[in-house]
Design an enzyme around this catalytic site. Structure first.
Site, mmCIF file in Angstrom:
data_model
loop_
_atom_site.group_PDB
_atom_site.id
_atom_site.type_symbol
_atom_site.label_atom_id
_atom_site.label_comp_id
_atom_site.label_asym_id
_atom_site.label_seq_id
_atom_site.Cartn_x
_atom_site.Cartn_y
_atom_site.Cartn_z
ATOM 1 N N LYS A 80 -9.957 13.195 5.731
ATOM 2 C CA LYS A 80 -10.262 12.502 7.129
ATOM 3 C C LYS A 80 -11.870 12.207 7.215
ATOM 4 O O LYS A 80 -12.626 12.749 6.594
ATOM 5 C CB LYS A 80 -9.972 13.604 8.359
ATOM 6 C CG LYS A 80 -10.348 13.315 9.706
ATOM 7 C CD LYS A 80 -9.815 14.481 10.843
ATOM 8 C CE LYS A 80 -10.022 14.195 12.197
ATOM 9 N NZ LYS A 80 -9.620 15.271 12.969
ATOM 10 N N SER A 116 -5.647 18.699 16.897
ATOM 11 C CA SER A 116 -6.025 17.537 16.069
ATOM 12 C C SER A 116 -5.165 17.341 14.610
ATOM 13 O O SER A 116 -5.187 16.184 13.888
ATOM 14 C CB SER A 116 -7.344 17.110 15.806
ATOM 15 O OG SER A 116 -7.699 16.424 16.955
ATOM 16 N N SER A 123 -6.419 14.035 16.738
ATOM 17 C CA SER A 123 -7.477 12.947 16.307
ATOM 18 C C SER A 123 -7.137 12.751 14.650
ATOM 19 O O SER A 123 -7.630 11.623 14.279
ATOM 20 C CB SER A 123 -8.875 13.126 16.452
ATOM 21 O OG SER A 123 -9.265 14.657 15.543
HETATM 22 N N1 GLN Z 1 -7.333 15.936 21.706
HETATM 23 C C1 GLN Z 1 -8.065 16.910 21.682
HETATM 24 C C2 GLN Z 1 -9.567 16.295 22.003
HETATM 25 O O1 GLN Z 1 -9.850 15.292 22.383
HETATM 26 C C3 GLN Z 1 -8.432 17.753 20.429
HETATM 27 C C4 GLN Z 1 -9.166 16.851 19.448
HETATM 28 C C5 GLN Z 1 -9.087 17.712 18.345
HETATM 29 O O2 GLN Z 1 -8.702 18.732 17.976
HETATM 30 N N2 GLN Z 1 -10.196 17.325 17.354
HETATM 31 O O3 GLN Z 1 -10.502 16.877 22.188
#
Ligand code: GLN
Length: 456
Positions: A49, A148, A124
């Protein structure tokens, strides 16, 4: 297993349609592969990532503000992968700074869901999940602050594990919300998730939140037997509003585990309904503080310097951050400001304690908890970009585990009527990844969802 060259070929064939990769250095991969490989993951391609530092390679968090940044060091997990003989297979797309659930906030544009390229892969860690799902790599690393890893894994039909807070060192992970962030595996099947976690887990003195524990071989937990296991079914997670196809697939999966000898018990996690609100105070507060360092001075984009330093900061941040990052910085700065701190941030911390207590109480009655990973399958690109609240609700079932610090895994458990993958989430006690693997592995070995390939 396919050779690394076959994986490279697959990337050439399909990534124009998927767009999971934001950077790949084929020469470096060939060069690495020529060295004789030994170790637990010898020769296995692993995509990284774009918020994990890889020495000398672009690491941008899919943000313009980090354009051109090449870290001078490896993240701990990357260091461990190298030592295990794995082949680092480039950087994959994500929401900007991991803010999002769809990969649409990336400065590179969205990654596409391999099951339907008109849909989002989740986020994400959408690039990680899409790369594994489309067969471009067998394994990838993601990070999970509110879902995410698990949410994109569910939407792309692959396995994703968020370990217990403290199991994996975050040294070299670009911080989003430091009290919630964890790194974890995204893989095609449960056994590979156990292999990858075995490599990346472990104490690291450079991350003070990493826990001192002896090394664990998680592959020993791949036991196809759930007899005597008690599964908690929280009533708050099977409610109106979730897609009936998702509800049906997860309930069928629970029945499968019952048929394999597990018991189920109805439980309640009463404070879960406050989890999304609580998270959207705590996570932006920490993010606004972590993102203070992007001022154009040390790395990445530098704004116009002609009018002095303050204007340079302001120009850098105005041009460097996308709309969602700015929204989070504003929300976080507001809730931490004097006069609002007690009303918002401190209140959210108290709610977080209540949510953690819910899990402690529930685990007196059961060994694991099963829920849907997400309320719906993958949505269409563009469908939720202008509706942050609906976007935030994608993580309603995954956020509580981050707030409580417990581990959670998402495993493929079926398909909707539109042939989109559905994920089942299994949550466990702190540091009990082994029981998650046992339940997930038993389910997987009794079903064939993980063997299905997207129609590319
Ligand atoms: N979708 C959630 C956010 O936007 C979680 C994102 C994540 O786990 N990095 O904060």
């Amino acid at each position: 297993m396919k050779t690394y060259n076959e994986y490279l070929k697959r990337i050439d064939e399909v990534d124009g349609r998927i767009r999971a990769f934001v950077h790949i250095d084929r020469e470096a991969i060939h060069e690495e592969a020529r060295r004789a490989k030994q170790g637990f993951l010898a020769g296995v391609p692993v995509a990284i990532k774009d918020n994990l530092c890889v020495r000398g390679e672009p690491t941008t968090c899919a943000s313009r503000i980090l354009a051109g940044f090449r870290p001078p060091y490896d993240a701990k997990v990357v260091e461990k992968l190298r030592a295990s003989g794995a082949l680092l297979f480039g950087k994959v797309n994500m929401d900007e700074f991991a803010f999002g659930s769809s990969c649409e906030t990336s400065c590179y544009g969205p990654t596409r869901n391999p099951w339907d390229t008109g849909r989002i892969p989740g986020g994400s860690s959408g690039g990680s999940a899409a790369a594994v799902s489309s067969g471009e790599v067998p394994m990838a690393l993601g990070s999970d602050t509110g879902g995410s890893i698990r949410q994109p894994a569910a939407l792309c039909g692959v396995v994703g594990l968020k370990p217990t807070y403290g199991v994996v060192s975050r040294y070299g992970l670009i911080a989003f919300a430091s009290s919630l962030d964890q790194i974890g595996p995204i893989t095609k099947n449960v056994a590979d998730a156990a292999r990858l976690l075995t490599v990346i887990a472990g104490h690291d003195e450079r991350d003070s939140t990493s826990v001192e524990r002896k090394g664990t071989d998680y592959t020993k937990a791949l036991i196809k037997d759930v007899r005597g296991l008690t599964i908690g079914i929280p009533k708050e997670y099977f409610i109106a509003g979730i897609d009936p196809d998702v509800d049906r697939a997860v309930k069928k999966a629970i029945q499968c585990l019952r048929d394999c000898g597990a018991h189920t018990v109805d439980i309640s996690l009463p404070h879960s309904r406050y989890a999304v609100s609580c998270y959207y105070i705590i996570a932006p507060a920490e993010a606004s503080s972590n993102l203070g360092r992007y001022d154009g001075v040390q790395y990445g984009l530098r704004g116009d310097e002609s009018r002095g330093m303050i204007d340079m900061y302001s120009d850098t941040r105005t041009r460097g951050f996308g709309a969602e990052a700015k929204r989070r910085i504003l929300l976080g700065t507001f809730s931490l400001s004097s006069g609002y701190y007690d009303a918002y941030y401190l209140k959210a911390l108290k709610v977080r304690t209540k949510i953690t207590e819910d899990f402690t109480n529930a685990f007196k009655q059961c060994d694991v908890i099963i829920t849907p990973t997400t309320p719906t399958a993958a949505f269409k690109i563009g469908e939720r970009v202008n509706d942050p609240l609906r976007m935030y609700l994608s993580d309603i079932f995954t956020i509580p585990a981050n707030l409580a610090g417990i581990p959670g895994i998402s495993v493929p458990c079926g398909f909707t009527g539109e042939h989109l993958p559905v994920g089942m989430q299994i949550l466990g006690k702190h540091f009990d990844e082994e029981t998650l693997f046992r339940a997930a592995y038993t389910f997987e070995q009794n079903t064939d969802h993980h063997l299905k390939e997207p129609p590319l």
